[in-house]
Design a protein around this motif. Structure first.
Motif, mmCIF file in Angstrom:
data_model
loop_
_atom_site.group_PDB
_atom_site.id
_atom_site.type_symbol
_atom_site.label_atom_id
_atom_site.label_comp_id
_atom_site.label_asym_id
_atom_site.label_seq_id
_atom_site.Cartn_x
_atom_site.Cartn_y
_atom_site.Cartn_z
ATOM 1 N N ARG A 150 10.789 -41.885 33.849
ATOM 2 C CA ARG A 150 11.390 -42.136 32.946
ATOM 3 C C ARG A 150 12.602 -43.097 33.228
ATOM 4 O O ARG A 150 12.669 -44.360 32.390
ATOM 5 N N ARG A 151 13.436 -42.924 34.095
ATOM 6 C CA ARG A 151 14.358 -43.655 34.335
ATOM 7 C C ARG A 151 13.916 -44.996 34.767
ATOM 8 O O ARG A 151 14.509 -46.174 34.266
ATOM 9 N N ARG B 170 15.130 -48.728 32.954
ATOM 10 C CA ARG B 170 15.509 -49.701 33.755
ATOM 11 C C ARG B 170 14.757 -50.974 33.698
ATOM 12 O O ARG B 170 15.253 -52.037 33.568
ATOM 13 N N ALA B 171 13.355 -50.880 33.791
ATOM 14 C CA ALA B 171 12.242 -51.940 33.822
ATOM 15 C C ALA B 171 12.688 -52.814 32.313
ATOM 16 O O ALA B 171 12.390 -53.800 32.328
ATOM 17 N N VAL B 172 12.893 -51.979 31.250
ATOM 18 C CA VAL B 172 13.024 -52.448 29.943
ATOM 19 C C VAL B 172 14.193 -53.098 29.752
ATOM 20 O O VAL B 172 14.596 -54.506 29.543
ATOM 21 N N ALA B 173 15.386 -52.624 30.349
ATOM 22 C CA ALA B 173 16.778 -53.216 30.422
ATOM 23 C C ALA B 173 16.942 -54.510 31.262
ATOM 24 O O ALA B 173 17.409 -55.199 30.859
ATOM 25 N N PRO C 178 17.584 -60.304 27.756
ATOM 26 C CA PRO C 178 18.052 -61.591 28.369
ATOM 27 C C PRO C 178 19.580 -61.192 28.254
ATOM 28 O O PRO C 178 20.250 -61.725 29.308
ATOM 29 N N GLU C 179 20.252 -60.372 27.744
ATOM 30 C CA GLU C 179 21.759 -59.982 27.714
ATOM 31 C C GLU C 179 21.640 -58.497 27.265
ATOM 32 O O GLU C 179 20.715 -57.981 26.695
ATOM 33 N N PRO C 180 22.816 -57.745 27.577
ATOM 34 C CA PRO C 180 22.767 -56.411 27.153
ATOM 35 C C PRO C 180 22.991 -56.140 25.660
ATOM 36 O O PRO C 180 23.955 -55.804 25.158
ATOM 37 N N VAL C 181 21.969 -56.562 24.981
ATOM 38 C CA VAL C 181 22.014 -56.575 23.308
ATOM 39 C C VAL C 181 20.901 -55.941 22.879
ATOM 40 O O VAL C 181 19.719 -56.259 23.278
ATOM 41 N N GLY D 168 23.814 -51.978 32.700
ATOM 42 C CA GLY D 168 23.597 -50.850 33.816
ATOM 43 C C GLY D 168 23.501 -49.666 33.022
ATOM 44 O O GLY D 168 22.793 -49.497 32.130
ATOM 45 N N GLU D 169 23.920 -48.514 33.664
ATOM 46 C CA GLU D 169 24.007 -47.289 33.175
ATOM 47 C C GLU D 169 24.314 -47.115 31.839
ATOM 48 O O GLU D 169 23.319 -46.361 31.067
ATOM 49 N N PRO D 170 25.346 -47.654 31.000
ATOM 50 C CA PRO D 170 25.509 -47.387 29.684
ATOM 51 C C PRO D 170 24.341 -48.017 28.845
ATOM 52 O O PRO D 170 24.081 -47.178 27.841
ATOM 53 N N LEU D 171 23.896 -49.299 29.072
ATOM 54 C CA LEU D 171 22.710 -49.762 28.230
ATOM 55 C C LEU D 171 21.369 -48.782 28.437
ATOM 56 O O LEU D 171 20.879 -48.602 27.597
ATOM 57 N N GLU D 172 21.403 -48.237 29.632
ATOM 58 C CA GLU D 172 20.037 -47.511 29.984
ATOM 59 C C GLU D 172 20.171 -46.155 29.286
ATOM 60 O O GLU D 172 19.155 -45.944 28.708
#
Ligand SMILES: C[S@@+](CC[C@H](N)C(=O)[O-])C[C@H]1O[C@@H](n2cnc3c(N)ncnc32)[C@H](O)[C@@H]1O
Length: 249
Positions: A221-222, A226-229, A233-236, A197-201
């Protein structure tokens, strides 16, 4: 290509793996406290500060291309006095210092520089004979998962447009040519797990995708980040670090 100016304020609020990359590198740099050390791509000065702490009778030359990163560094280190020289310079170009330094240090900057031959010659020119160069940056395979997600969003392969993720052999060859006869170079996978979510983005937008975002209108930009995030497959962020330890001839 014009240099990227970084969102330095957001940068310092993020859970940066750069902190432990810097700590690991500092641990590989023996200092007695009187040396002069060059910090290449010093950013907001987190490691510049730690270097100054270890150099009570020494000095640091901190170099970066981003005015905003250097403004944060100056704010962080208001009392460094003449132990700190701050220089705004584009490290894609040859760097020349007024006086030689005893060591050179760099965290998370090498992969933004397309031509390591020029960089390593700059470092060799800056160092006294026997001076040590410890550095790390993205190496071959770095952020491959993010690149796959990016390619799904943009429809193209962007690795070579913005980044330089070299392998060990190429780096050893270029270091030897620049005057580091027996360099140690290794590739180390070091994935960073973030909160989805927001932290990853915020992390992707500030640390990884800045060069892409600069090319987009502000309102896109946002959604782009978001589309890339969403395609990871996982927030890594699957970092693979190239670590260099070399001594100048
Ligand atoms: C990920 S940040 C690392 C900053 C700091 N070393 C750290 O670990 O937090 C990358 C830095 O490289 C700098 N940089 C990128 N390309 C550069 C160039 N061509 N010349 C000078 N600095 C550059 C950026 O301005 C940024 O401060």
């Amino acid at each position: 290509m014009e240099l990227l100016d970084w969102d330095a304020r957001t940068y310092d609020t993020l859970p940066l793996p750069h902190r432990h990359w810097g700590e690991n590198l500092l641990a590989r740099l023996p200092l007695v406290g009187t040396e002069a050390v060059l910090d290449l791509g010093c950013g907001t000065g987190r490691d510049t500060e730690r270097l100054l702490d270890r150099l009570p009778a020494g000095r640091v030359v901190a170099v970066d291309g981003s005015a905003r990163m250097l403004a944060e560094l100056r704010a962080r280190l208001p009392r460094a006095g003449d132990r700190l020289t701050v220089r705004q310079a584009d490290l894609r170009e040859p760097l020349r210092l007024a006086e030689p330094v005893d060591a050179a240090f760099s965290v998370a900057t090498l992969h933004w520089l397309p031509d390591h031959d020029t960089l390593f010659h700059s470092v060799a020119a800056a160092l006294r004979p026997g001076g040590r160069f410890v550095a790390e940056g993205g190496g071959r395979g770095n952020v491959a998962g993010v690149l796959r997600a990016l390619a799904e969003v943009t429809g193209r392969d962007d690795e070579d447009r913005f980044w330089n993720f070299p392998d060990v052999d190429e780096t050893v060859r270029l270091l030897r040519r620049a005057g580091f006869p027996d360099p140690e170079v290794e590739l180390v996978p070091d994935p960073a797990r973030l909160t989805a979510g927001e932290p990853l983005e915020a992390f992707l937008g500030t640390v990884v995708l800045g060069a892409h975002l600069r090319e987009l209108p502000a309102d896109q930009r946002r959604p782009f980040v978001r589309a890339v995030a969403e395609r990871l497959p996982e927030p890594v962020v699957d970092y693979v670090r190239l670590r260099i330890h070399a001594v100048r001839r």
